[in-house]
Design a protein around this motif. Structure first.
Motif, mmCIF file in Angstrom:
data_model
loop_
_atom_site.group_PDB
_atom_site.id
_atom_site.type_symbol
_atom_site.label_atom_id
_atom_site.label_comp_id
_atom_site.label_asym_id
_atom_site.label_seq_id
_atom_site.Cartn_x
_atom_site.Cartn_y
_atom_site.Cartn_z
ATOM 1 N N PRO A 91 -19.449 -5.994 -4.074
ATOM 2 C CA PRO A 91 -19.090 -7.126 -4.938
ATOM 3 C C PRO A 91 -17.633 -7.532 -4.722
ATOM 4 C CG PRO A 91 -19.203 -5.088 -6.196
ATOM 5 C CD PRO A 91 -19.719 -4.772 -4.829
ATOM 6 N N ASP A 92 -17.333 -8.742 -5.128
ATOM 7 C CA ASP A 92 -16.009 -9.295 -4.858
ATOM 8 C C ASP A 92 -14.888 -8.527 -5.557
ATOM 9 O OD1 ASP A 92 -17.189 -11.180 -3.327
ATOM 10 O OD2 ASP A 92 -17.184 -12.747 -4.863
ATOM 11 N N ASP A 93 -15.155 -8.060 -6.761
ATOM 12 C CA ASP A 93 -14.053 -7.500 -7.531
ATOM 13 C C ASP A 93 -13.477 -6.219 -6.926
ATOM 14 O OD1 ASP A 93 -16.516 -6.408 -8.137
ATOM 15 O OD2 ASP A 93 -15.802 -5.586 -10.018
ATOM 16 N N VAL A 94 -14.229 -5.575 -6.027
ATOM 17 C CA VAL A 94 -13.662 -4.366 -5.443
ATOM 18 C C VAL A 94 -12.543 -4.712 -4.452
ATOM 19 C CG1 VAL A 94 -15.855 -3.160 -5.673
ATOM 20 C CG2 VAL A 94 -15.228 -4.157 -3.485
ATOM 21 N N THR A 95 -12.603 -5.895 -3.886
ATOM 22 C CA THR A 95 -11.516 -6.249 -2.964
ATOM 23 C C THR A 95 -10.198 -6.368 -3.740
ATOM 24 O OG1 THR A 95 -11.767 -8.646 -3.177
ATOM 25 C CG2 THR A 95 -13.159 -7.530 -1.561
ATOM 26 N N ALA A 96 -10.305 -6.749 -5.008
ATOM 27 C CA ALA A 96 -9.096 -6.794 -5.838
ATOM 28 C C ALA A 96 -8.530 -5.386 -6.006
ATOM 29 C CB ALA A 96 -9.409 -7.406 -7.197
ATOM 30 N N ILE A 97 -9.420 -4.414 -6.206
ATOM 31 C CA ILE A 97 -8.950 -3.034 -6.344
ATOM 32 C C ILE A 97 -8.359 -2.559 -5.026
ATOM 33 C CG2 ILE A 97 -9.573 -0.721 -7.084
ATOM 34 C CD1 ILE A 97 -11.938 -1.840 -8.544
ATOM 35 N N ALA A 98 -9.001 -2.958 -3.930
ATOM 36 C CA ALA A 98 -8.493 -2.551 -2.622
ATOM 37 C C ALA A 98 -7.075 -3.066 -2.414
ATOM 38 C CB ALA A 98 -9.410 -3.072 -1.521
ATOM 39 N N SER A 99 -6.801 -4.292 -2.827
ATOM 40 C CA SER A 99 -5.433 -4.782 -2.603
ATOM 41 C C SER A 99 -4.461 -4.156 -3.598
ATOM 42 C CB SER A 99 -5.365 -6.307 -2.645
ATOM 43 O OG SER A 99 -6.242 -6.847 -3.578
ATOM 44 N N GLU A 100 -4.974 -3.738 -4.754
ATOM 45 C CA GLU A 100 -4.122 -2.988 -5.681
ATOM 46 C C GLU A 100 -3.606 -1.718 -4.992
ATOM 47 O OE1 GLU A 100 -6.092 -2.245 -9.442
ATOM 48 O OE2 GLU A 100 -4.832 -0.474 -9.778
ATOM 49 N N ILE A 101 -4.515 -1.053 -4.273
ATOM 50 C CA ILE A 101 -4.121 0.151 -3.541
ATOM 51 C C ILE A 101 -3.078 -0.197 -2.484
ATOM 52 C CG2 ILE A 101 -4.954 1.954 -1.990
ATOM 53 C CD1 ILE A 101 -7.698 1.689 -3.414
ATOM 54 N N MET A 102 -3.346 -1.283 -1.772
ATOM 55 C CA MET A 102 -2.420 -1.676 -0.712
ATOM 56 C C MET A 102 -1.034 -1.993 -1.264
ATOM 57 S SD MET A 102 -3.060 -1.374 2.322
ATOM 58 C CE MET A 102 -4.418 -0.860 3.344
ATOM 59 N N GLU A 103 -1.001 -2.605 -2.428
ATOM 60 C CA GLU A 103 0.308 -2.915 -3.010
ATOM 61 C C GLU A 103 1.093 -1.648 -3.323
ATOM 62 O OE1 GLU A 103 0.850 -5.984 -6.102
ATOM 63 O OE2 GLU A 103 -1.106 -6.744 -5.450
ATOM 64 N N THR A 104 0.393 -0.651 -3.831
ATOM 65 C CA THR A 104 1.066 0.620 -4.104
ATOM 66 C C THR A 104 1.653 1.196 -2.824
ATOM 67 O OG1 THR A 104 -0.575 1.025 -5.837
ATOM 68 C CG2 THR A 104 0.786 2.883 -5.157
ATOM 69 N N LEU A 105 0.872 1.113 -1.754
ATOM 70 C CA LEU A 105 1.366 1.622 -0.477
ATOM 71 C C LEU A 105 2.569 0.817 0.009
ATOM 72 C CD1 LEU A 105 -1.818 2.443 1.611
ATOM 73 C CD2 LEU A 105 -0.395 3.929 0.206
ATOM 74 N N LEU A 106 2.483 -0.492 -0.164
ATOM 75 C CA LEU A 106 3.586 -1.332 0.297
ATOM 76 C C LEU A 106 4.858 -1.016 -0.474
ATOM 77 C CD1 LEU A 106 1.675 -4.705 0.771
ATOM 78 C CD2 LEU A 106 2.780 -3.349 2.559
ATOM 79 N N ASP A 107 4.737 -0.804 -1.765
ATOM 80 C CA ASP A 107 5.899 -0.397 -2.561
ATOM 81 C C ASP A 107 6.538 0.851 -1.963
ATOM 82 O OD1 ASP A 107 5.674 -2.426 -4.404
ATOM 83 O OD2 ASP A 107 4.502 -1.246 -5.837
ATOM 84 N N ALA A 108 5.693 1.848 -1.745
ATOM 85 C CA ALA A 108 6.215 3.120 -1.240
ATOM 86 C C ALA A 108 6.799 2.962 0.155
ATOM 87 C CB ALA A 108 5.110 4.170 -1.234
ATOM 88 N N ALA A 109 6.148 2.163 0.971
ATOM 89 C CA ALA A 109 6.644 1.961 2.334
ATOM 90 C C ALA A 109 7.977 1.234 2.320
ATOM 91 C CB ALA A 109 5.624 1.175 3.153
ATOM 92 N N GLN A 110 8.111 0.293 1.400
ATOM 93 C CA GLN A 110 9.365 -0.445 1.291
ATOM 94 C C GLN A 110 10.499 0.504 0.879
ATOM 95 O OE1 GLN A 110 9.837 -3.595 2.065
ATOM 96 N NE2 GLN A 110 11.961 -3.762 1.401
ATOM 97 N N SER A 111 10.233 1.362 -0.088
ATOM 98 C CA SER A 111 11.249 2.339 -0.507
ATOM 99 C C SER A 111 11.601 3.270 0.638
ATOM 100 C CB SER A 111 10.738 3.174 -1.686
ATOM 101 O OG SER A 111 10.270 2.337 -2.705
ATOM 102 N N ALA A 112 10.566 3.724 1.353
ATOM 103 C CA ALA A 112 10.804 4.637 2.462
ATOM 104 C C ALA A 112 11.676 3.963 3.521
ATOM 105 C CB ALA A 112 9.482 5.079 3.077
ATOM 106 N N GLY A 113 11.382 2.711 3.781
ATOM 107 C CA GLY A 113 12.131 1.992 4.794
ATOM 108 C C GLY A 113 13.606 1.921 4.476
#
Lengths: 221, 221
Positions: free
Chosen positions: A121-143
């Motif tokens: 279903p469509d709404d899981v893609t929203a959850i998937a990008s929620e996960i990606m945002e968390t990773l991007l936050d962490a990657a940005q801090s790491a950088g």
DNA sequence: TGTACATCAGTGAACGCGCGTTCACTGATGTAC
DNA sequence: TGTACATCAGTGAACGCGCGTTCACTGATGTAC
């Protein structure tokens, strides 16, 4: 949508039974994989007749869809909580592996072999990008705190590609190097996890934890 | 084992029918995945009755096992042929991806979600190490010509671990750096491939080929 | 507080289907003398 | 070359099973006056 605390006893009972059905469903999946999920078998295990379950789920497909949604939610919450507790990229990596090992069938429901013809279903893609945002936050801090994961040999071509296709970052202000770091994190760790869970290292005599830690060290450096 | 050219017509016919059954089996798997494989459906498609197939395969399980074996053999042959034609590590990587994309269900039969309770026969592990040896050869050659895949930051701890657990190298004389390179090649590319085949990049708007090439460049540098 | 009614959980029977697998049998193909 | 026999491919019926799902119905729980 019912306000918490204002549920009638019937609503409470319904929610409880739905939860138990899902719990039994997870047990069945653990034993025989998702294709082996059977509504009748769940009903029997709960001491009910098969048709009774149709009061709670319209079909077998709806139940599976719900389980997939729960799996995504579980991962997003787990990663999100770890990030909220101040975990860095390596910490998120360890969290991811622990989550996967805790219930491999739950992992497979998201990242395993897709069933031909089935569409999530469509709404899981929203959850998937929620996960990606968390990773991007962490990657940005790491950088900000470390060098590039390739020791000063950033892949300019890849970063250019990532910078030009930023749908997946959902407006996240991460720099190109952070995009790249988050993606490498994701793909490399999933490579190790999927091989480990499927048992492809056991015949080789290697310790998957050691390989995983090595990639984490490399991604965090 | 029958000598080629000395087969009786009956043996030839048997081999031919076994091959056709397997061909139909692949078609079914492509349409509905491995769990949807049905002997009766294959028979119907071939215009035969269901029980007739038991002359050629003792059971459904034996047929699936045979398909798994063939999948392994196909990968080992494809990679081996590429290596024999002088392909370097990057070339083997491209060969691997082409092989996977050519038939994703064949890929899943080896690297997809394992069926709980099913154990692959012993002889496929021999094919698996055949593949690994090809990779180790290529990694060893690459090591002679290039720097480490991490630009002079080799992971000493990982290399020590790999050097101490060399069952999987089957006596191959590769140096620690080559062991490490071959393993990274394997795990990172599988991470990308499994995510790509399951469609996890489509929602993100990224080009999997670009990501794959980036890892190949990195692994070959 | 008590009665009348509506809501809803769960049952049991049934439908139609497909599955893997066995068994006794027919008919064609190959082999031996 | 021709006959007698053995081998083997394929059939059709049957077994037992489980599946998802529908339907009409019973009985309990909640609601309204």
């Amino acid at each position: 949508m019912a306000v918490a605390g204002k549920e009638t006893p019937r609503e409470r009972y319904r929610a409880q039974l739905r939860a138990e059905i899902k719990a039994r469903a997870w047990e069945q999946i653990a034993a025989a994989g998702a294709p082996g999920l059977s509504l009748n078998a769940i009903a029997k295990q709960m001491g009910m007749s098969g048709p009774a379950l149709y009061r709670y789920f319209a079909s077998r497909d709806e139940l599976i869809t719900e389980l997939i949604r729960d799996a995504y939610r579980s991962l997003a919450d787990t990663i999100g909580t770890a990030a909220g507790s101040g975990a860095d990229l390596a910490g998120l990596g360890r969290t991811l592996r622990a989550w996967a090992l805790d219930d491999r069938q739950r992992y497979y429901l998201i990242y395993g072999t897709p069933v031909p013809g089935y569409h999530a279903p469509d709404d899981v893609t929203a959850i998937a990008s929620e996960i990606m945002e968390t990773l991007l936050d962490a990657a940005q801090s790491a950088g900000a705190a470390a060098e590039s994961p390739d020791d000063g040999h950033p892949d300019a071509r890849l970063e250019a590609h990532l910078a030009q296709h930023r749908q997946w970052t959902a407006g996240h202000p991460a720099e190109p190097a952070a995009l790249r770091r988050a993606l490498l994190f994701w793909t490399r760790l999933h490579g190790l996890l999927s091989l480990e869970l499927a048992g492809h290292f056991t015949g080789m005599g290697l310790d998957p934890a050691e390989l995983y830690d090595s990639e984490l060290r490399h991604l965090s450096q």
